[in-house]
Write a protein that holds these residues in place. Structure first.
Motif, mmCIF file in Angstrom:
data_model
loop_
_atom_site.group_PDB
_atom_site.id
_atom_site.type_symbol
_atom_site.label_atom_id
_atom_site.label_comp_id
_atom_site.label_asym_id
_atom_site.label_seq_id
_atom_site.Cartn_x
_atom_site.Cartn_y
_atom_site.Cartn_z
ATOM 1 N N SER A 118 0.805 -1.225 0.000
ATOM 2 C CA SER A 118 0.000 0.000 0.000
ATOM 3 C C SER A 118 0.834 1.268 0.000
ATOM 4 C CB SER A 118 -0.933 0.007 1.216
ATOM 5 O OG SER A 118 -0.207 -0.158 2.417
ATOM 6 N N GLU A 119 2.152 1.130 0.217
ATOM 7 C CA GLU A 119 3.051 2.289 0.228
ATOM 8 C C GLU A 119 4.459 1.853 -0.132
ATOM 9 O OE1 GLU A 119 3.364 5.060 3.547
ATOM 10 O OE2 GLU A 119 1.372 4.460 4.212
ATOM 11 N N PHE A 120 5.251 2.831 -0.583
ATOM 12 C CA PHE A 120 6.695 2.654 -0.720
ATOM 13 C C PHE A 120 7.401 3.623 0.224
ATOM 14 C CE2 PHE A 120 5.444 1.614 -5.242
ATOM 15 C CZ PHE A 120 5.680 0.251 -5.135
ATOM 16 N N LEU A 121 8.500 3.166 0.786
ATOM 17 C CA LEU A 121 9.412 4.032 1.531
ATOM 18 C C LEU A 121 10.739 4.011 0.792
ATOM 19 C CD1 LEU A 121 10.309 5.707 4.028
ATOM 20 C CD2 LEU A 121 10.847 3.523 5.153
ATOM 21 N N VAL A 122 11.255 5.188 0.451
ATOM 22 C CA VAL A 122 12.484 5.256 -0.336
ATOM 23 C C VAL A 122 13.478 6.204 0.323
ATOM 24 C CG1 VAL A 122 13.496 5.728 -2.594
ATOM 25 C CG2 VAL A 122 11.168 4.814 -2.445
ATOM 26 N N HIS A 123 14.521 5.640 0.913
ATOM 27 C CA HIS A 123 15.646 6.436 1.387
ATOM 28 C C HIS A 123 16.641 6.578 0.239
ATOM 29 C CE1 HIS A 123 14.137 4.907 5.283
ATOM 30 N NE2 HIS A 123 14.705 5.959 5.820
ATOM 31 N N ALA A 124 17.046 7.800 -0.041
ATOM 32 C CA ALA A 124 18.147 8.026 -0.975
ATOM 33 C C ALA A 124 19.435 7.864 -0.165
ATOM 34 C CB ALA A 124 18.058 9.408 -1.603
ATOM 35 N N ALA A 125 19.986 6.662 -0.155
ATOM 36 C CA ALA A 125 21.060 6.309 0.781
ATOM 37 C C ALA A 125 22.309 7.176 0.596
ATOM 38 C CB ALA A 125 21.414 4.836 0.635
ATOM 39 N N ASP A 126 22.535 7.659 -0.603
ATOM 40 C CA ASP A 126 23.743 8.453 -0.870
ATOM 41 C C ASP A 126 23.702 9.821 -0.196
ATOM 42 O OD1 ASP A 126 24.976 6.498 -2.555
ATOM 43 O OD2 ASP A 126 23.604 7.096 -4.157
ATOM 44 N N VAL A 127 22.513 10.331 0.070
ATOM 45 C CA VAL A 127 22.401 11.660 0.686
ATOM 46 C C VAL A 127 21.795 11.605 2.084
ATOM 47 C CG1 VAL A 127 22.214 12.805 -1.557
ATOM 48 C CG2 VAL A 127 20.124 12.133 -0.363
ATOM 49 N N GLU A 128 21.382 10.414 2.529
ATOM 50 C CA GLU A 128 20.752 10.249 3.838
ATOM 51 C C GLU A 128 21.683 10.705 4.957
ATOM 52 O OE1 GLU A 128 18.076 8.877 6.873
ATOM 53 O OE2 GLU A 128 17.770 9.267 4.756
ATOM 54 N N GLY A 129 21.179 11.584 5.816
ATOM 55 C CA GLY A 129 21.925 12.018 6.987
ATOM 56 C C GLY A 129 22.922 13.129 6.751
ATOM 57 N N LEU A 130 23.057 13.575 5.500
ATOM 58 C CA LEU A 130 24.070 14.591 5.189
ATOM 59 C C LEU A 130 23.532 16.014 5.252
ATOM 60 C CD1 LEU A 130 25.935 12.825 2.215
ATOM 61 C CD2 LEU A 130 26.565 12.883 4.634
ATOM 62 N N CYS A 131 22.209 16.162 5.188
ATOM 63 C CA CYS A 131 21.569 17.498 5.257
ATOM 64 C C CYS A 131 22.109 18.435 4.186
ATOM 65 C CB CYS A 131 21.767 18.121 6.645
ATOM 66 S SG CYS A 131 21.119 17.153 8.010
ATOM 67 N N ASN A 132 22.406 17.878 3.030
ATOM 68 C CA ASN A 132 22.939 18.689 1.928
ATOM 69 C C ASN A 132 21.965 18.830 0.771
ATOM 70 O OD1 ASN A 132 25.432 19.292 3.071
ATOM 71 N ND2 ASN A 132 26.372 17.397 2.332
ATOM 72 N N GLY A 133 20.699 18.528 1.026
ATOM 73 C CA GLY A 133 19.703 18.659 -0.031
ATOM 74 C C GLY A 133 19.186 17.311 -0.495
ATOM 75 N N ILE A 134 17.947 17.308 -0.962
ATOM 76 C CA ILE A 134 17.297 16.080 -1.407
ATOM 77 C C ILE A 134 17.721 15.724 -2.833
ATOM 78 C CG2 ILE A 134 15.306 16.546 0.077
ATOM 79 C CD1 ILE A 134 13.787 17.393 -2.472
ATOM 80 N N ASP A 135 17.468 14.483 -3.216
ATOM 81 C CA ASP A 135 17.679 14.036 -4.590
ATOM 82 C C ASP A 135 16.417 14.408 -5.383
ATOM 83 O OD1 ASP A 135 17.888 12.661 -7.019
ATOM 84 O OD2 ASP A 135 18.882 10.929 -6.117
ATOM 85 N N GLN A 136 16.452 15.577 -5.992
ATOM 86 C CA GLN A 136 15.255 16.097 -6.642
ATOM 87 C C GLN A 136 14.796 15.222 -7.809
ATOM 88 O OE1 GLN A 136 15.144 20.350 -7.427
ATOM 89 N NE2 GLN A 136 16.691 20.753 -5.865
ATOM 90 N N GLU A 137 15.737 14.688 -8.562
ATOM 91 C CA GLU A 137 15.374 13.849 -9.706
ATOM 92 C C GLU A 137 14.666 12.576 -9.249
ATOM 93 O OE1 GLU A 137 18.722 13.153 -12.214
ATOM 94 O OE2 GLU A 137 19.169 15.285 -12.474
ATOM 95 N N LEU A 138 15.079 12.030 -8.115
ATOM 96 C CA LEU A 138 14.419 10.832 -7.593
ATOM 97 C C LEU A 138 13.001 11.152 -7.153
ATOM 98 C CD1 LEU A 138 14.413 7.885 -6.759
ATOM 99 C CD2 LEU A 138 15.605 8.527 -4.644
ATOM 100 N N VAL A 139 12.806 12.296 -6.505
ATOM 101 C CA VAL A 139 11.460 12.696 -6.084
ATOM 102 C C VAL A 139 10.537 12.824 -7.297
ATOM 103 C CG1 VAL A 139 10.088 14.560 -5.061
ATOM 104 C CG2 VAL A 139 12.213 13.820 -3.954
ATOM 105 N N VAL A 140 11.027 13.459 -8.354
ATOM 106 C CA VAL A 140 10.230 13.614 -9.579
ATOM 107 C C VAL A 140 9.882 12.254 -10.168
ATOM 108 C CG1 VAL A 140 10.273 14.441 -11.961
ATOM 109 C CG2 VAL A 140 11.120 15.907 -10.123
ATOM 110 N N ALA A 141 10.873 11.363 -10.213
ATOM 111 C CA ALA A 141 10.655 10.031 -10.780
ATOM 112 C C ALA A 141 9.642 9.235 -9.964
ATOM 113 C CB ALA A 141 11.988 9.270 -10.845
ATOM 114 N N LEU A 142 9.749 9.283 -8.649
ATOM 115 C CA LEU A 142 8.813 8.546 -7.799
ATOM 116 C C LEU A 142 7.382 9.036 -7.996
ATOM 117 C CD1 LEU A 142 10.932 8.381 -4.517
ATOM 118 C CD2 LEU A 142 10.435 6.484 -6.070
ATOM 119 N N ALA A 143 7.222 10.349 -8.090
ATOM 120 C CA ALA A 143 5.887 10.912 -8.305
ATOM 121 C C ALA A 143 5.306 10.480 -9.644
ATOM 122 C CB ALA A 143 5.941 12.434 -8.225
#
Length: 262
Positions: free
Chosen positions: A174-199
């Motif tokens: 009923s849901e997906f959870l997606v951590h962008a592991a390469d940027v997780e915990g770095l507080c340097n900005g989200i993976d915008q292309e991944l967000v667009v693709a998931l949507a």
């Protein structure tokens, strides 16, 4: 429709922590990088989320010795938190019975790093589609593809995140959870292309996690996804020792969908 802030409780050795993605190893403990180790127990955060009316948060057990802490969180906020980390056929229903709204499954679906549709079928039959979240946390390859990573994001699987894959898996969860592991915990900005693709690709709700560094990231994810992707914020939050984002502002955002408090 605006994207929602989804809270989290990440557990390591029974403590609430914020960990830099990809530094958690089974064998080399020296590689672990933590942004925050809480003096408060897991149920403290669960009660906070309950009092703020936050839904769909996740409790992730990173390794062993976290069951007691996870159960305390579920007891404080039953039927509202999702639980992941080491979930398999032998314990999934038990976590639902303990008060998890849904179970989150990753590594168990990939024996020897290869996706098993048979296992996903078994899990869906056991707990039901409405109680199942598939974690597709991933790393980006040099050619720009996102490959699902398992075993605390150390092992790349044979699954590439794509429209076809998301549509196939969405029939079983009923849901997906997606951590962008390469940027997780770095507080340097989200993976915008991944967000667009998931949507664009996912026919069911998705929560994205990784790299959020500003309250405006909630507005950004809303803009990028048309409100179809929710955002988990961890290390940047003041309740986890961060300085960039106030928890109360995230709660206000969920209510209003505006950034008037900036």
């Amino acid at each position: 429709m605006h994207s929602q802030f989804r809270p989290c409780i990440d557990l390591h050795n029974g403590q609430v922590k914020q960990i830099v993605g990809g530094t958690l190893h089974d064998t080399d403990v020296n590689q672990l990088q933590t942004n925050f180790v809480s003096t408060q127990p897991a149920e403290h955060y669960a009660r906070m989320y309950k009092e703020s009316g936050l839904l769909g948060g996740h409790v992730i057990m990173l390794g062993p010795r976290n069951d007691t802490a996870a159960m305390s969180a579920l007891s404080a906020y039953p039927d509202a938190l999702q639980v992941g980390g080491g979930i398999n056929l032998s314990n999934a229903q038990q976590w639902i019975d303990r008060g998890a709204s849904k179970v989150i499954v990753t590594s168990w679906l990939f024996p020897d790093g290869k996706f098993s549709m048979e296992r996903l079928d078994q899990m869906e039959k056991l707990v039901g589609r409405d109680h199942l979240v598939v974690d597709l946390s991933c790393r980006r390859t040099k050619n720009g593809d996102w490959i699902v990573a398992m075993n605390k994001w150390q092992t790349l699987t044979d699954m590439q995140v794509s429209k076809q894959v998301l549509e196939q898996l969405a029939t079983k969860c009923s849901e997906f959870l997606v951590h962008a592991a390469d940027v997780e915990g770095l507080c340097n900005g989200i993976d915008q292309e991944l967000v667009v693709a998931l949507a664009k690709w996912s026919p069911i709700p998705v929560t994205y996690a990784g790299g959020a560094s500003n309250i405006s990231d909630l507005h950004l994810v809303t803009k990028l996804s048309g409100g179809r992707v929710d955002l988990t914020i961890g290390s940047a939050l003041d309740i986890f020792g961060g300085t960039q984002i106030k928890f109360d502002d995230c709660v206000e955002w969920n209510r209003t969908g505006t950034l008037s408090f900036l």
